[in-house]
Each structure stands twice: as C-alpha cells, then as structure tokens.
Scaffold this motif. Structure first.
Motif, PDB file in Angstrom:
ATOM      1  N   PHE A 283       0.816  -1.266   0.100  1.00 17.91           N
ATOM      2  CA  PHE A 283      -0.025  -0.048  -0.015  1.00 17.91           C
ATOM      3  C   PHE A 283       0.865   1.310  -0.058  1.00 17.91           C
ATOM      4  O   PHE A 283       1.621   1.274   0.810  1.00 17.91           O
TER       5      PHE A 283
ATOM      6  N   SER B 208      -3.098   0.402  -4.083  1.00 16.05           N
ATOM      7  CA  SER B 208      -2.522  -0.801  -3.446  1.00 16.05           C
ATOM      8  C   SER B 208      -2.088  -1.764  -4.549  1.00 16.05           C
ATOM      9  O   SER B 208      -2.638  -1.766  -5.860  1.00 16.05           O
TER      10      SER B 208
ATOM     11  N   SER C 265      -2.715  -4.189  -9.858  1.00 10.36           N
ATOM     12  CA  SER C 265      -3.293  -3.220  -9.041  1.00 10.36           C
ATOM     13  C   SER C 265      -4.751  -2.993  -9.588  1.00 10.36           C
ATOM     14  O   SER C 265      -4.958  -2.919 -10.550  1.00 10.36           O
TER      15      SER C 265
ATOM     16  N   PHE D 265      -7.533  -5.866  -0.473  1.00 12.23           N
ATOM     17  CA  PHE D 265      -7.526  -4.364   0.153  1.00 12.23           C
ATOM     18  C   PHE D 265      -8.823  -3.418   0.111  1.00 12.23           C
ATOM     19  O   PHE D 265      -8.700  -2.611  -0.797  1.00 12.23           O
TER      20      PHE D 265
ATOM     21  N   GLU E 254      -8.429  -0.420   3.805  1.00 14.66           N
ATOM     22  CA  GLU E 254      -7.800   0.791   3.624  1.00 14.66           C
ATOM     23  C   GLU E 254      -7.998   1.755   4.578  1.00 14.66           C
ATOM     24  O   GLU E 254      -7.040   2.356   5.168  1.00 14.66           O
TER      25      GLU E 254
END
Ligand code: AMP
Ligand code: GLY
Length: 421
Positions: A193, A207, A230, A235, A240
């Motif tokens: 991240f 991320s 990505s 995530f 997050e």
C-alpha cells in the motif's frame, strides 16, 4: 520544470513515462537511466548514485527544479538532506525518516511506542538469548537481520529446528555487532500500500500485490518481485480506512512530532490478518514492479503530485485512478536471482508494445549498437491495462509471447490470487 530522476530500473522507466506526460515538464534528466528511459530523458552517465557532490553539481549546471529519487539506497545515504541543504527540492525522505526502511529495529520500536499493529518481536545481541526466546515462543517464527538487506535477511522458519538452526545464519547476514529481530509469524495475505506524505498530509496512492518468489506456485528463491497487479482485491475500502487510521497516519504523525518528518512515498508492506491489517515492513520509495502498475492506472499529472509532496503542499491535491486494472509481468534473465549471463539479444518489443493496452518498460537492458541486450537480472516489465485483472493479464501474456528472447523467463501465474487460479 526541469526534473532529474535518479535510478535505472523498470520503476524509473514508469516514472519517466508518466512524468513525460506532464504539461509542466520542460526537460527530464535521468541518472543513469536506461534505453527505455532515454526515449523521454537525457541520460547522464559516469556518475554513481553514491556521489552526492556530483549530483549537486549536475543540479546546479542544469538548473534542476526537482529531484525524484527512485531507489532507497541514496535516501538511506542522505541524498535528500544534501539536496535540501543546497536548496534543491527533492521527492524522497531525509535520512532520519529513511530509517523506516534502513533499520527494521527503528520501525519496530516506533510501532511499539505508538501502538501501531505489527508482529510482536524481541531483539537480541547474542545467539543464546535468541535461542531461548525461540524455544519459549515455538514455531512458525520469523528471524530478521537489521539494515538494508536488498530483499535478503529474512528467514521464515516453519519448525522449531529450522528456527534454531537459522540463528547463526541471521547474525552472520547483518553488520557485525548489530542485533537481530525475532518476530511473531503473521498469517494472511500480503499487500503493498502506497501513500504520498508531505510531512503532514497523507494521500493514499493505491494498492498492489507483488509476487516475490522466482517461480510459479510461489516456489524458489526470493526476488525483487516477479509481477504485480493493482488494485489488490483483498485491500477493501474498510481495510484501507483502518490501515490509514491505525498504521500510516500514526507513523507520519510520530515522525513529524520527532522532527523527522517524512516527505515522499511511504510503502507499507502489510499482512491482512483475521484481526485486520498489520505492518510487516516499511519502504521509503515506490515498489518495483508495483510502481509500474500504479502509474499505468494513475490519471492526471504525476509531476504536480511529486512537486507538491517535495514542497510540503499536498493538502488539497487529489489522486485519481482509472477504473481499469493493471498488471505487470517481469521478464528476467535465466539464473536470476542467482548468477546469470549478460549480453543476450532481445527482439519483438515493438510487436509486444502494439498489443492493445500494453506498455513495455525497460529495467536491465542495454543498447549495443542498435541491438537491445539484457544486462541485468530483471530486464523487462510487460504491463497491461484491462477492464479487470483477467483482461489485463491476457493482454500482458499475449505481449510476452511476442518477445523473442530465449535467455529470458517469467512466471506464468501472475495474479493467481486475484483470479483464484
Ligand atoms: P521483508 O524483507 O521484511 O519484506 O520480508 C520478506 C518476506 O518475509 C515478506 O514479504 C513476508 O512474506 C515474509 N515475512 C516477513 N515478516 C513476516 C512475519 N512476521 N510473518 C510472516 N511472514 C513474514
Ligand atoms: N517489489 C517489492 C519492492 O519493491 O520492495
């Protein structure tokens, strides 16, 4: 603006490619650059990145407005301190904040002092204490040497015998006299991240998931990274939010309060455990190949963001990404990460680049006459955009099939986690 980019890998080719799209850029210089970067930049040769005096001299001679530092070593060596002292804006943290990557013990102590979720740990100056701790904790358990280890220096021991046998080895890896870390084994999925941080303001920058082992099925030795995509599906927005609130923002605040403010990109290597995100490690620069997939997805002006970060004026800026997914496949010379040959000829890059959604970035390439040759371990990054990871992946592997380089190899299972292959 005149910009000097330090570095020569696929990460720096992606940075050069994106910086070259900025309406604010007048001239891009790269030190040392590579044949891919040379399409957008004047590549300067003959100055090692350890020669800070020579870098300052180049900045003066070329009237550089911003230095963008790609790799970690110059930051840990204090290049940002030196440039700042000369009045030259720099994207990348000063030495005191670069300890986040340069010293695992620094990061672990910072986490402990500020309640930042990370693996529980002990630090040991001699093998007997380390062994006693391992006996008490049991396996699996993780042993780490301190200092910049270029991806080495970590042993994840699955059994008690393996852990006890690794103690001497880990002491031998580090600088003599430094302590080693022994930490709790974290279970979960790993994510990279990224956040732009200008000291105060923290701006999420996306991320990605990397593939660290050399071969398919996550087998073989650790590498710098064999492929990435990505965004990382694991995530989620909630993860997050927690990562920002529990990990990244407290870190930025702690450093600012200690007059060690962080300016640059903070790369959090996270384990997403059943109890939430936990920090494995920090890096103080973009990931390679994570940077390549982030920048393929970035909308808007990278130079404006890097300049604002360097000058402490990130507040009010936005980072926007396209909805597409991006994927990168690393092509490496056979033998990497061990010994490998140099000078093999690569062909077919124009054909690969012509596949819809595909952009090829150079890493360890070199032009000999008009022939492109392999000159490093990781040599090419084949990146692709797609409406989802599946489409990006199909495009990237189609491009790989058009590259004529018998001495090269790549993993064939990039994104297996996201696609549950
Ligand atoms: P590092 O050099 O710190 O990135 O560690 C290399 C790799 O070791 C990481 O990418 C993880 O896969 C693994 N690792 C490091 N620390 C831990 C931990 N505490 N628990 C489980 N795996 C770990
Ligand atoms: N790809 C992992 C790193 O850049 O450290």
């Amino acid at each position: 603006m005149k910009v000097l980019l330090l570095g020569s890998g696929g990460r720096e080719h992606a940075l050069a490619w994106k910086l070259a799209q900025s309406p604010r850029l007048t001239t891009l210089f790269a030190l040392p650059g590579n044949p891919g970067i040379a399409r957008y930049a004047r590549c300067l040769e003959g100055i090692p990145l350890t020669d800070h005096d020579a870098i300052v001299t180049v900045c003066g001679a070329e009237d550089i407005d911003l230095v963008v530092v790609g790799p970690e070593a110059p930051l840990v060596d204090g290049i940002a301190d030196r440039l700042t002292a000369e009045g030259i804006p720099v994207f990348g943290p000063k030495q005191v904040a670069a300890q986040l990557e340069g010293s695992k013990l620094f990061t672990k102590e910072l986490c402990k002092a500020h309640n930042i979720p990370t693996a529980a740990f002990g630090r040991f100056a001699e093998p007997a204490g380390a062994r006693a701790f391992i006996e008490a904790q049991g396996a699996p358990i993780v042993l780490k040497a301190d200092g910049l280890m270029a991806g080495k220096g970590v042993i994840v021991a699955m059994t008690l015998d393996e852990a006890l046998a690794a103690v001497d080895e880990v002491f031998a890896m580090g600088v003599p006299g430094t302590e080693i870390l022994i930490e709790e084994f974290l279970e979960g999925e790993e994510v990279s991240f990224f956040c732009l941080v200008d000291g105060e303001t923290v701006l999420p920058f996306g991320s990605a998931q990397d593939h660290k082992r050399a071969f398919d099925g996550d087998q073989g030795p650790n590498t710098g990274g064999m492929g990435a995509y990505s965004p990382a599906p694991v995530f989620t927005p909630e993860i997050e939010r927690r990562t920002l609130a529990e990990i990244v923002k407290p870190t930025a605040r702690a450093l600012a309060d200690a007059e060690a403010e962080f300016r640059g990109v903070l790369f959090a290597g996270l384990m997403i455990t059943s109890a939430g995100p936990k920090l494995i490690e920090y890096n103080v620069r973009f990931g390679d190949p994570e940077c390549q997939v982030l920048l393929r997805r970035l909308d808007g002006d990278l130079l404006a963001l890097l300049e604002a970060t360097a000058n402490g004026r990130l507040a009010g800026h936005d980072v926007t990404f396209r909805d597409d997914a991006a994927l990168a496949i690393v092509m490496a010379t056979r033998g990497y990460p061990g010994d490998y040959g140099k000078g093999s000829v690569i062909a077919g890059l124009d054909e690969a680049d012509a596949v819809e959604g595909v952009t090829v970035f150079h890493a360890g390439t070199r032009l000999i006459g008009d022939r492109l040759t392999a000159h490093g371990g990781r040599v090419l990054n084949i990146t692709a955009l797609g409406t989802d990871v599946r489409e990006a992946r199909a495009r990237a592997y189609e491009a790989v099939s058009l590259i004529d380089w018998p001495e090269g190899f790549c993993r064939t299972d990039i994104a297996w986690r996201a696609l549950k292959l």
